[in-house]
Design a protein around this motif. Structure first.
Motif, PDB file in Angstrom:
ATOM      1  N   CYS A   1      34.083  29.899  41.422  1.00 41.57           N
ATOM      2  CA  CYS A   1      34.464  31.240  41.868  1.00 41.57           C
ATOM      3  C   CYS A   1      35.364  31.916  40.846  1.00 41.57           C
ATOM      4  CB  CYS A   1      35.177  31.125  43.216  1.00 41.57           C
ATOM      5  SG  CYS A   1      36.009  32.620  43.745  1.00 41.57           S
TER       6      CYS A   1
ATOM      7  N   ASN B   1      34.295  34.086  52.914  1.00 39.26           N
ATOM      8  CA  ASN B   1      34.965  32.797  52.981  1.00 39.26           C
ATOM      9  C   ASN B   1      35.843  32.773  54.225  1.00 39.26           C
ATOM     10  OD1 ASN B   1      37.134  30.689  52.411  1.00 39.26           O
ATOM     11  ND2 ASN B   1      35.829  30.422  50.624  1.00 39.26           N
TER      12      ASN B   1
ATOM     13  N   SER C   1      36.786  31.548  47.057  1.00 37.70           N
ATOM     14  CA  SER C   1      37.541  30.369  47.489  1.00 37.70           C
ATOM     15  C   SER C   1      38.865  30.257  46.751  1.00 37.70           C
ATOM     16  CB  SER C   1      36.706  29.113  47.257  1.00 37.70           C
ATOM     17  OG  SER C   1      36.275  29.046  45.913  1.00 37.70           O
TER      18      SER C   1
ATOM     19  N   SER D   1      32.808  32.483  60.213  1.00 35.96           N
ATOM     20  CA  SER D   1      32.306  32.146  58.871  1.00 35.96           C
ATOM     21  C   SER D   1      30.984  32.833  58.566  1.00 35.96           C
ATOM     22  CB  SER D   1      32.145  30.629  58.733  1.00 35.96           C
ATOM     23  OG  SER D   1      31.079  30.144  59.526  1.00 35.96           O
TER      24      SER D   1
ATOM     25  N   SER E   1      24.128  25.383  45.312  1.00 35.25           N
ATOM     26  CA  SER E   1      24.465  24.687  46.559  1.00 35.25           C
ATOM     27  C   SER E   1      24.484  23.170  46.398  1.00 35.25           C
ATOM     28  CB  SER E   1      23.467  25.073  47.660  1.00 35.25           C
ATOM     29  OG  SER E   1      23.557  26.453  47.950  1.00 35.25           O
TER      30      SER E   1
ATOM     31  N   LEU F   1      27.063  32.036  44.789  1.00 37.27           N
ATOM     32  CA  LEU F   1      27.811  30.885  45.278  1.00 37.27           C
ATOM     33  C   LEU F   1      27.652  30.761  46.789  1.00 37.27           C
ATOM     34  CD1 LEU F   1      31.165  31.242  43.288  1.00 37.27           C
ATOM     35  CD2 LEU F   1      29.211  29.801  42.748  1.00 37.27           C
ATOM     36  N   PRO F   2      27.568  29.543  47.302  1.00 41.98           N
ATOM     37  CA  PRO F   2      27.434  29.355  48.757  1.00 41.98           C
ATOM     38  C   PRO F   2      28.737  29.675  49.470  1.00 41.98           C
ATOM     39  CG  PRO F   2      27.684  27.231  47.661  1.00 41.98           C
ATOM     40  CD  PRO F   2      27.558  28.260  46.566  1.00 41.98           C
ATOM     41  N   THR F   3      28.659  29.951  50.755  1.00 43.41           N
ATOM     42  CA  THR F   3      29.866  30.159  51.552  1.00 43.41           C
ATOM     43  C   THR F   3      30.477  28.808  51.902  1.00 43.41           C
ATOM     44  OG1 THR F   3      28.526  30.229  53.562  1.00 43.41           O
ATOM     45  CG2 THR F   3      29.069  32.327  52.532  1.00 43.41           C
ATOM     46  N   GLN F   4      31.778  28.773  51.996  1.00 44.85           N
ATOM     47  CA  GLN F   4      32.473  27.513  52.277  1.00 44.85           C
ATOM     48  C   GLN F   4      32.131  27.054  53.694  1.00 44.85           C
ATOM     49  OE1 GLN F   4      36.557  27.494  51.083  1.00 44.85           O
ATOM     50  NE2 GLN F   4      37.104  25.765  52.382  1.00 44.85           N
TER      51      GLN F   4
ATOM     52  N   TYR G   1      32.705  27.424  45.961  1.00 38.36           N
ATOM     53  CA  TYR G   1      32.335  28.341  47.039  1.00 38.36           C
ATOM     54  C   TYR G   1      32.853  29.751  46.768  1.00 38.36           C
ATOM     55  CZ  TYR G   1      31.224  23.950  49.228  1.00 38.36           C
ATOM     56  OH  TYR G   1      30.683  22.708  49.481  1.00 38.36           O
ATOM     57  N   ARG G   2      32.170  30.679  47.333  1.00 35.46           N
ATOM     58  CA  ARG G   2      32.476  32.087  47.086  1.00 35.46           C
ATOM     59  C   ARG G   2      33.846  32.461  47.645  1.00 35.46           C
ATOM     60  NH1 ARG G   2      28.525  37.211  48.803  1.00 35.46           N
ATOM     61  NH2 ARG G   2      29.699  38.817  47.690  1.00 35.46           N
TER      62      ARG G   2
ATOM     63  N   GLY H   1      34.143  21.105  50.433  1.00 37.74           N
ATOM     64  CA  GLY H   1      34.475  21.794  51.677  1.00 37.74           C
ATOM     65  C   GLY H   1      34.762  20.902  52.854  1.00 37.74           C
TER      66      GLY H   1
END
Length: 757
Positions: A284, A215, A592, A210, A116, A156-159, A589-590, A642
């Motif tokens: 990703c 994503n 993405s 979200s 992150s 991976l973090p979400t966008q 980001y995941r 992002g």
């Protein structure tokens, strides 16, 4: 110190060892083997950076402790029974859970800190912050346990959904030099109303959405930008590429064998997740699954991507016939390069005796039609005919579609640029009937063994394409280097060797002409596709004066420098600033894909105006160029974390349509067309030293202009020695000319570089 002739030079760099970027498999996996390694990968991807073996050992040790100490504190917390089966189950569950606790803690730490954290993008590399240093230490530790291709995907973090007010302000800033004052005032008023009214509700919907998806952009993007598109795929959606400055001399059968061997191994490596992930897993990697054996099936209103997993054959178009060729025998043994060469030799010999003439020679033209019309023809001419349906299944499930073209004048020769123009244009457009446009990947090779390809864009984006291509180049030039032509010739004997050795020969697909209407449709599609291809105006540029090394010495980002040269060129070509698109990566980001980097801004416009103002001093122009490049880099970094504008507004626009909410502001944004669409092809692996092996430099890729009166520009840096930039437009447009723009672009590069002399 004097170095004697023949002695070792201590200053000379050591040669990098030649290591294949993926395993050289000898066996095609059975269905059972596929299930086994997919299961193992699924477990490992949920445990990384802890290996399943170590987890199993820890769980076994804990279970052994519980068996030896049945009255320990943890077991006493659970209900006691006399049933041996229940006690065994209790100890097993407790052991597995206890062993997973440290795995869970480590993965939470990595997810919420290591993956992150983005501060390293903005820190001074020479004086990084404490947090960045800690992040670097974690990365160094993780290098001892390298991830598989998708080991990090769930970490991976979400966008994030960007701030609405900030993005409206950024958008208005980006258009103020493009639109007139009256139009700007109107759009500004719409933006203010949007923030007060419908924008708040749409932003809330976006944030809620979200929370329930990997994503909030990607699924909408693929669906509405690609799969809902009804235009033909070639030119409008596809991306094309050509090969190297100079290929090693090879016989046609030998080169074809290289292509099939490399891409079949690449496909298997992705399926087994033995591909080395970019950025050591920070980026990703979920879209690699769509690179091979994937088909975009046409629908009446929306298309559908069908993934066939791993496939053991390719589809080959040769002399108007389509063949199925396996790269392994029926027991799964992978054919060697020599064996594949012999199979191709037999195919080429046979094809000379049985060329296809008439409408069936142009059967592929049907795939170049509008998607709704191809949907109807596919059903009528293939799905409703048993023989044709079987042939269609073989084509659509192939690893890729391989066209053996009959042209022999594709090449790169500095003194004959029209050859490369023709080469690149042909890769993008085809000849009207030599692409299976639905396939995720088409390879094309002509008689002089020059090779290129066409990729269907809905499956993935530039970073995946670049990764695949760079691995291909390394395998083709380093790992599977070519033998001398004399030795290659010994493998060819008019197909006799392949038959004598009992190799599985290519199988000709049987396709029927269903009726007269099918003949009419094939010819209509062929003529339409050929006409569209002839309208493409392609100017390929291999600028050999200097490359990115000189730009870095100027203190500028190479990508930003070229983007400013493009801005200067288009201003001189069109006499105005235009909407300019450059894709930026949001791979941190995941699930993405890309974001839009809006090149035009206050700084870029000031620089261009200064270059056109004869009263400006060189020092002031340099200052404005560096300021514009710095602004461009900062915009790119915002996109990477992002904070981009366009994908955010795109989602709000989709939601507004879904909920029936009227938004004049969003309607205005999406009525504006990208006159200039650009893309930088980065070097993502660094496997080939393009300064040492100049001939092994990749010439690059191209795509069609987004608007009929605009330009498409795709560029890459070939080491420090060249800039490859390929410009497309349409002959039917009165205001564009690719070669005219090419001259302005080269002029801009020279003028900008000369300022630093």
């Amino acid at each position: 110190m004097t170095v004697k002739e023949g002695s070792h030079d201590p200053i000379k760099k050591k040669e990098k060892p030649i290591i294949s970027p993926f395993p050289l498999y000898k066996h095609y996996p059975s269905r059972f083997e596929q299930i086994v390694y997919q299961t193992y990968n699924g477990v490992e991807n949920r445990m990384w950076p802890v290996r399943p073996l170590y987890y199993g050992m820890a769980a076994t040790a804990i279970a052994a402790y519980h068996w030896r100490n049945p009255s320990n504190y943890l077991l006493n917390l659970l209900p006691q029974t006399e049933n041996v089966m229940l006690e065994t189950l209790k100890i097993t569950v407790l052991s597995l859970g206890s062993a997973y606790i440290p795995v869970f803690v480590i993965r939470r730490f990595l997810k919420h800190f290591y993956f992150s954290y983005k501060g390293f993008l903005f820190d001074n590399p020479k004086k990084p912050s404490i947090t960045t240093r800690i992040w670097g230490i974690v990365r160094a530790v993780l290098s001892f346990c390298p991830p598989r291709l998708q080991s990090c995907e769930r970490l991976l973090p979400t966008q994030p959904v960007p701030n609405l007010q900030e993005n409206v302000a950024k958008y208005l800033e980006s258009i103020k030099h493009i639109v007139g004052k009256d139009e700007l005032d109107l759009i500004t008023e719409q933006g203010e109303k949007f923030l007060k009214e419908e924008g708040k509700k749409l932003q809330m919907y976006a944030r809620l959405y979200s929370l329930f998806t990997t994503n909030y952009v990607s699924d909408f993007w693929r669906k509405y930008v690609y799969l809902y598109g009804r235009d033909p795929l070639l030119i409008n959606s596809s991306v094309a590429h050509v090969d190297l400055f100079r290929d090693a001399p090879a016989m046609r059968a030998v080169r074809a064998a290289h292509v099939v061997a490399i891409e079949s191994l690449s496909q298997m490596a992705i399926h087994r997740q033995n591909y080395k992930p970019l950025g050591d897993g920070l980026l990703c990697a979920c879209h690699y699954d769509n690179m091979y054996a994937v088909n975009r099936v046409p629908g009446e209103t929306i298309d559908n991507l069908v993934n066939y997993g791993t496939s053991n054959h390719v589809a080959i178009l040769l002399k108007g016939n389509i063949y199925k060729m396996q790269y392994c025998d029926d027991r799964g043994k992978m054919y060697t390069l020599d064996e594949l060469t012999k199979i191709f030799d037999e195919l080429f010999t046979r094809a000379e005796l049985e060329p296809q003439n008439g409408p069936l020679a142009h059967i592929c033209a049907l795939t170049s039609d509008r998607r709704d019309q191809w949907h109807q023809n596919r059903r009528r001419f293939f799905l409703e005919n048993v023989k044709n349906k079987k042939a269609l299944e073989i084509i659509e499930s192939a690893v890729f579609f391989f066209t053996m073209d009959e042209e022999d004048d594709w090449d790169y020769e500095a003194n004959h640029p029209e050859k490369l123009d023709n080469f690149m244009r042909n890769m993008l457009t085809g000849n009207g009937s030599n692409r299976w446009a639905d396939k995720s990947l088409n390879y094309i090779m002509n008689k002089n063994t020059r090779c290129g390809g066409t990729t269907e864009h809905s499956i993935a984006d530039g970073s995946e394409f670049d990764h695949i291509m760079e691995n291909f180049v390394y395998m083709d030039t380093k790992v599977f280097s070519y033998k001398p032509l004399e030795e290659q010739q010994k493998l060819l004997s008019n197909g006799r060797f392949a038959k004598e050795e009992g190799l599985k020969l290519a199988e000709k697909l049987q396709i029927d002409l269903v009726n007269a209407e099918m003949v009419t449709e094939i010819e209509r599609c062929r003529v339409t596709a050929m006409t569209a291809g002839q309208d493409v105006d392609m100017a390929t540029t291999v600028y050999r004066e200097w490359g990115k090394g000189r730009i870095k010495k100027c203190g500028c980002s190479p990508d930003a420098f070229v983007q400013m040269a493009i801005q200067l060129a288009v201003y001189r070509d069109q006499g105005r600033f235009v909407f300019t698109y450059e894709p930026a990566s949001v791979r941190f980001y995941r699930n993405s894909r890309t974001e839009t980097l809006r090149t035009v801004g206050e700084e870029s416009c000031q620089f261009v105006k200064a270059m056109e103002d004869s009263t400006k001093e060189k020092s002031e122009r340099i200052k404005l160029l560096k300021k514009a490049c710095e602004a461009h880099v900062n915009k790119n970094k915002d996109c990477m974390i992002g904070k981009g504008i366009d994908r955010h507004f795109f989602v709000l626009y989709v939601l507004s349509k879904g909920f029936g909410i009227s938004s004049p502001f969003l309607e205005t944004i999406f009525s504006q067309k990208w006159f200039l669409s650009t893309s930088h092809v980065p070097n993502v692996t660094g496997q080939i030293d393009e300064d040492k092996d100049i001939d092994f430099s990749w010439i690059g890729a191209c795509f069609g202009a987004v608007t009929k009166d605009g330009y498409g520009i795709c560029y890459r840096f070939a080491g420090n020695h060249s800039i490859c930039a390929h410009i497309s437009s349409y002959h039917s447009a009165e205001n564009t000319d690719s070669h005219r723009f090419q001259r302005e672009f080269i002029k801009a590069l020279n003028e900008m570089a000369e300022m630093f002399e």
